[in-house]
Motif scaffolding. Structure first.
Motif, mmCIF file in Angstrom:
data_model
loop_
_atom_site.group_PDB
_atom_site.id
_atom_site.type_symbol
_atom_site.label_atom_id
_atom_site.label_comp_id
_atom_site.label_asym_id
_atom_site.label_seq_id
_atom_site.Cartn_x
_atom_site.Cartn_y
_atom_site.Cartn_z
ATOM 1 N N ALA A 1 0.689 -1.352 0.076
ATOM 2 C CA ALA A 1 -0.086 0.075 0.049
ATOM 3 C C ALA A 1 0.849 1.179 -0.011
ATOM 4 O O ALA A 1 0.576 2.464 -0.534
ATOM 5 N N ARG A 2 1.975 1.133 0.894
ATOM 6 C CA ARG A 2 2.915 2.556 0.783
ATOM 7 C C ARG A 2 3.329 2.567 -0.334
ATOM 8 O O ARG A 2 3.818 3.743 -0.832
ATOM 9 N N ASN A 3 3.954 1.502 -1.100
ATOM 10 C CA ASN A 3 4.554 1.683 -2.518
ATOM 11 C C ASN A 3 3.561 1.950 -3.546
ATOM 12 O O ASN A 3 4.066 3.110 -4.496
ATOM 13 N N ALA A 4 2.342 1.666 -3.415
ATOM 14 C CA ALA A 4 1.414 1.960 -4.417
ATOM 15 C C ALA A 4 0.868 3.708 -4.184
ATOM 16 O O ALA A 4 0.782 4.320 -5.058
ATOM 17 N N ALA A 5 1.150 4.084 -3.013
ATOM 18 C CA ALA A 5 0.865 5.472 -2.502
ATOM 19 C C ALA A 5 2.057 6.378 -2.846
ATOM 20 O O ALA A 5 1.826 7.543 -2.656
ATOM 21 N N GLY A 6 3.371 5.696 -3.348
ATOM 22 C CA GLY A 6 4.660 6.514 -3.666
ATOM 23 C C GLY A 6 5.242 6.811 -2.328
ATOM 24 O O GLY A 6 6.224 7.625 -2.491
ATOM 25 N N GLN A 7 4.982 5.713 -1.232
ATOM 26 C CA GLN A 7 5.698 6.254 -0.145
ATOM 27 C C GLN A 7 6.343 4.862 0.132
ATOM 28 O O GLN A 7 5.934 3.855 0.490
ATOM 29 N N LYS A 8 7.713 5.119 0.026
ATOM 30 C CA LYS A 8 8.509 3.547 0.101
ATOM 31 C C LYS A 8 8.538 3.325 1.528
ATOM 32 O O LYS A 8 8.747 4.178 2.525
ATOM 33 N N ALA A 9 8.079 2.121 1.829
ATOM 34 C CA ALA A 9 7.985 1.652 3.234
ATOM 35 C C ALA A 9 9.521 1.639 3.777
ATOM 36 O O ALA A 9 10.389 1.276 3.115
ATOM 37 N N GLU A 10 9.591 1.745 5.242
ATOM 38 C CA GLU A 10 10.630 1.867 6.076
ATOM 39 C C GLU A 10 11.276 0.496 6.004
ATOM 40 O O GLU A 10 10.773 -0.507 5.989
ATOM 41 N N GLU A 11 12.584 0.342 5.996
ATOM 42 C CA GLU A 11 13.346 -0.863 5.736
ATOM 43 C C GLU A 11 12.784 -1.813 7.049
ATOM 44 O O GLU A 11 12.828 -2.940 7.212
ATOM 45 N N ASP A 12 12.790 -1.036 8.447
ATOM 46 C CA ASP A 12 12.221 -2.052 9.608
ATOM 47 C C ASP A 12 10.963 -2.625 9.245
ATOM 48 O O ASP A 12 10.948 -3.697 9.952
ATOM 49 N N LEU A 13 10.134 -2.148 8.567
ATOM 50 C CA LEU A 13 8.622 -3.084 8.412
ATOM 51 C C LEU A 13 9.339 -3.840 7.429
ATOM 52 O O LEU A 13 8.573 -5.208 7.670
ATOM 53 N N TYR A 14 10.147 -3.916 6.588
ATOM 54 C CA TYR A 14 10.426 -4.916 5.654
ATOM 55 C C TYR A 14 11.019 -6.089 6.596
ATOM 56 O O TYR A 14 10.635 -7.122 6.376
ATOM 57 N N LYS A 15 11.888 -5.651 7.253
ATOM 58 C CA LYS A 15 12.655 -6.689 8.083
ATOM 59 C C LYS A 15 11.882 -7.529 9.212
ATOM 60 O O LYS A 15 11.856 -8.717 9.245
ATOM 61 N N ARG A 16 10.599 -6.578 9.734
ATOM 62 C CA ARG A 16 9.715 -7.373 10.630
ATOM 63 C C ARG A 16 8.896 -8.358 9.730
ATOM 64 O O ARG A 16 8.569 -9.430 10.251
#
Length: 439
Positions: A214-229
């Protein structure tokens, strides 16, 4: 953890969802107002302590409705006014009866909306979460405020349930916030936090994956910590999307750490054969993600298992130069000792072997030794010759792609990786991801 939106519904009372001041024959003009967005945590603290707006003073002409089109019915007017007075006076002895009377008299959507606002204020002050939930449901059903405000109310309700460790109710409230306002990515993230609190780790991983998307679709790169979790949760629970999330992580934040973890996750979850393990370790080496002795030991052992002593020796030498491999350790003595007795092919040896190789498997091995020597053009020639003699086409194309990547032929490598199908396609896609990130 504590969720700070737990009192958002209190803040909204001062931010445009406040119970309006009503006087028979002279209605106030305080609700509903245009939304000014969800308040920050600091604003929540200030606004939750703010007094409710009183009835307007002066000689304003009588109106038949409150600003925004709210018009109490005649039958509900008196009970609502009496409820308002009891709330304003903090008349705890009479508030329950006044609220019940107003609820009983409310017949229209406007009536129910107004009464629910007072109910919300009363319940919030007492932290009576079931009554808060009931009021929020009524306000939402009235259609008198926009979806952003409704979503913020449910987000606040969910936060209160979460902090009270009532996770089922919290999850339902956060999910409702998302359903009424799909753009509310924060509430979607809170759904994941609640699932985590419920020990629903696969579900939390999937939800965090949706947040990232959703963040990527909104043009907001998700924070790396979210990816890690998300990756950690998916991996721990062996979720089906673990590999995909790891690939998305390394695509968004390529680094030796993300590459090392993404490759390790793929290997641990898929248990590839020696051939595929070598392909993955070659990628780990290309991305400079070989960071511990175990990486070098596994790589050298896998290469030696295929009698590719050239590559095994190259990897050991690199590990020693990087001061990651201790050649005097028992672990590496068992690898280095036998290597000293094995033949290391020269370019001349490989040229001779290429002329006499009778099978595709033999030519694949020759190509791998050229790859170890850094002669990528001859490696590609050997791999193509292997294909013509019946070698596994998927293996050959994967190796051609690796050699062309090392040679800097981006277009050729891309074509080769895209030709890989079947069980090795995922590995080819990892290589393609690395290739696309190169200048």
């Amino acid at each position: 953890m504590q969720i700070t939106v737990g009192r958002a519904f209190v803040a909204l009372l001062a931010a445009g969802v406040a119970a309006p001041a009503i006087a028979q024959g002279s209605y106030g003009s305080t609700a509903p107002q245009q939304s000014r967005g969800a308040p920050t945590p600091d604003q929540q603290e200030e606004e939750s302590a703010a007094p409710s707006r009183g009835a307007p003073t002066g000689s304003a002409p009588a109106k038949e409705e409150i600003q925004g089109g709210i018009k109490p019915s005649k039958g509900a007017m008196k009970p609502i006014v009496e409820l308002q007075k009891a709330v304003a006076a903090n008349d705890q002895a009479n508030i329950p009866a006044k609220l019940a009377a107003a609820q009983a008299a409310a017949t229209t959507a406007d009536d129910k909306y107004l009464v629910a606002q007072f109910q919300l204020k009363i319940a919030a002050a007492k932290n009576d979460l079931p009554s808060v939930a009931s009021a929020v449901d009524t306000i939402a059903a009235s259609g008198k405020i926009d979806s952003q405000k409704v979503g913020a109310l449910y987000r606040g309700l969910g936060g209160s349930f979460y902090n009270a460790k009532q996770y089922d109710q919290a999850a339902a409230a956060f999910a409702r916030a998302v359903s009424v306002n799909p753009a509310d990515i924060e509430s979607l993230k809170l759904v994941g936090e609640t699932q985590l609190a419920q020990n629903k780790r696969p579900e939390a991983a999937a939800t965090f994956g949706k947040v990232i998307a959703a963040r990527n679709a909104a043009g907001q790169k998700a924070e790396e910590d979210l990816y890690k979790r998300a990756v950690q949760l998916a991996y721990d629970s062996k979720a089906a999307n673990a590999t995909q999330l790891a690939r998305e992580w390394v695509a968004a934040y390529p680094s030796p750490d993300s590459w090392h973890n993404a490759i390790a996750i793929y290997r641990n979850l898929n248990q590839p054969d020696v051939e595929s393990t070598l392909s993955l370790l070659r990628l780990m080496r290309a991305t400079k993600a070989m960071t511990n002795p175990g990486d070098y030991a596994l790589y050298a052992a896998a290469a030696a298992d295929q009698r590719n002593y050239n590559e095994a020796q190259v990897v050991i030498d690199e590990g020693i130069a990087a001061k990651v491999v201790d050649p005097s350790s028992a672990r590496f003595k068992d690898i280095i000792g036998p290597l000293k007795t094995k033949p290391i092919a020269t370019a001349a040896d490989l040229a001779t072997a290429s002329k006499t190789a009778a099978t595709g498997a033999a030519l694949l091995g020759i190509g791998d030794r050229y790859y170890a020597l850094g002669d990528y053009a001859k490696a590609v020639d050997a791999y193509k010759a292997a294909q013509s003699k019946g070698a596994d086409a998927e293996v050959a194309n994967l190796h051609i792609g690796m050699a062309l990547t090392a040679a800097g032929d981006k277009a050729g490598a891309t074509q080769a990786f895209n030709s890989v199908k079947g069980s090795r396609a995922a590995i080819a896609q990892y290589w393609l991801l690395y290739l696309q990130g190169r200048a």
